[in-house]
Design an enzyme around this catalytic site. Structure first.
Site, PDB file in Angstrom:
ATOM      1  N   TYR A  27      -9.204  72.229  19.423  1.00 43.24           N
ATOM      2  CA  TYR A  27      -9.680  72.924  18.467  1.00 43.24           C
ATOM      3  C   TYR A  27      -8.984  73.165  17.136  1.00 43.24           C
ATOM      4  O   TYR A  27      -7.624  72.553  17.233  1.00 43.24           O
ATOM      5  CB  TYR A  27     -10.554  74.292  18.955  1.00 43.24           C
ATOM      6  CG  TYR A  27     -11.532  74.120  19.886  1.00 43.24           C
ATOM      7  CD1 TYR A  27     -12.517  73.291  19.575  1.00 43.24           C
ATOM      8  CD2 TYR A  27     -11.343  74.146  21.308  1.00 43.24           C
ATOM      9  CE1 TYR A  27     -13.566  73.019  20.406  1.00 43.24           C
ATOM     10  CE2 TYR A  27     -12.400  74.101  22.158  1.00 43.24           C
ATOM     11  CZ  TYR A  27     -13.727  73.438  21.855  1.00 43.24           C
ATOM     12  OH  TYR A  27     -14.590  73.019  22.632  1.00 43.24           O
TER      13      TYR A  27
ATOM     14  N   PRO B 231     -12.089  81.594  30.255  1.00 41.86           N
ATOM     15  CA  PRO B 231     -12.940  81.623  28.931  1.00 41.86           C
ATOM     16  C   PRO B 231     -13.996  80.234  29.235  1.00 41.86           C
ATOM     17  O   PRO B 231     -13.442  79.197  28.990  1.00 41.86           O
ATOM     18  CB  PRO B 231     -12.148  81.706  27.943  1.00 41.86           C
ATOM     19  CG  PRO B 231     -10.989  80.908  28.171  1.00 41.86           C
ATOM     20  CD  PRO B 231     -10.845  81.195  29.604  1.00 41.86           C
TER      21      PRO B 231
END
Length: 358
Positions: free
Chosen positions: A167, A24
């Protein structure tokens, strides 16, 4: 011995045609409203058409408050469905399995971009993020579940939860998360939001929907011992179809380890997996490094920057296990020739100037 060309089966969802997965990759090609642009669709479809067994989107924000950068993909609103549907359909026609990576920036978000205040598991004076309430954590879990359901409606085969790279889900695992309300403190408490999210995504999607998780194994306030334990527990529990480890370098030693220590990956590949498949990522750039990564005992390997510079890399590695991969630095024009849109060219060239010659 397992080969890169071997298909891989999962407990839920479609099989992948081989063991090569597109990592990703942040590419900043989405439209300002979070919808997919033509150039982002083209970039991903090119990698699917040229051999990857699975193609995953860049990190896609699940709520407006989680948006972290300009040009980020969103899966937070039904208005983003048309582009997602186009991409999912194209990936299926190209023969690749398709996943959306679901993410919330947390304290690494951007108020200037999202228009929303920053939130985190704990008050972060450095970024100005405030601590989430328990009700807000429940709402966050619902956001991930809704985004997963939206991805399935668009036609994707599954999702990967982004629990890495500092994150929001990763921030819950940080040693600074000392919440005493069940969502911090012990490893069980810090990982509770991840388990809640996995359960909620499973409940919001069909029985054949694929659900994976990406984890960092060190840095970001994490300890490798805890990440080994969490990985073992999650694979034993059997709710995940895959666990994807972001190692930065699949050959590296643990941070601070003696030169005689075993590579970081060895702490994970020998764990019992049940039906969960294990992927690894980090400097897999050519045929030899891809074969070596699989030979560690992993089930699949992710390719990142080399796939940016060479849209044919998967099919070339599958045809020739000694394929040398692209030579860096590359030129901006060569990136354009490999179906990389201009925002991605600029991001790659400015973010990693040592990899781009002009």
């Amino acid at each position: 011995m397992t080969q890169l060309s071997d298909p891989i089966q999962f407990a839920h969802g479609v099989a992948w045609r081989n063991r090569l997965a597109l990592a990703p990759l942040t590419n900043k090609q989405s439209n300002p409203d979070g919808s997919l642009s033509d150039m982002e669709i083209d970039w991903l479809l090119a990698r699917a058409r040229h051999g990857f067994g699975m193609v995953m989107t860049a990190a896609a924000y699940v709520a407006q408050a989680g948006k972290a950068w300009d040009g980020q993909l969103g899966v937070s609103d039904d208005a983003q469905l048309p582009g997602l549907e186009r991409l999912a359909s194209g990936l299926r026609l190209a023969g690749a399995a398709s996943l959306v990576q679901l993410q919330h920036g947390g304290s690494k978000g951007s108020t200037a971009i999202s228009g929303e205040p920053l939130v985190a598991p704990y008050e972060d004076t450095e970024t100005g993020a405030r601590a989430l309430t328990v009700d807000e954590i429940h709402g966050l879990v619902d956001d991930f579940a809704s985004a997963a359901a939206r991805a399935e409606r668009a036609g994707f085969d599954g999702v990967q939860l982004h629990g890495a790279h500092g994150y929001l889900l990763c921030q819950f695992l940080d040693g600074r998360n000392v919440r005493d309300d069940g969502y911090g403190g012990s490893l069980e408490g810090k990982a509770r939001v991840i388990r809640d999210t996995i359960d909620a995504v499973r409940a919001a999607t069909s029985p054949q929907f694929h659900v994976g998780l990406r984890l960092s194994t060190e840095r970001f306030g994490l300890t490798t011992d805890e990440m080994v334990q969490l990985s073992a527990d999650l694979m034993r529990e059997g709710q995940l179809d895959h666990l994807d480890l972001s190692l930065w370098d699949v050959t590296k030693l643990p941070e601070g380890a003696h030169a005689s220590a075993a590579p970081l990956v060895t702490h994970f590949v020998d764990l019992p997996r049940g039906d969960t498949r294990l992927g690894i990522a980090g400097k897999v750039v050519d045929g030899p490094s891809a074969r070596a990564a699989l030979a560690t005992g992993a089930d699949f390997v992710d390719i990142g920057r080399a796939a940016i510079a060479d849209q044919f890399i998967a099919e070339r590695i599958l045809a020739d296990g000694d394929y040398a991969g692209p030579t860096f630095p590359v030129t901006r024009q060569s990136l354009r020739d490999n179906t990389v849109g201009e925002p991605f060219v600029e991001y790659f060239a400015t973010g990693w100037p040592q990899l781009v010659a002009d």
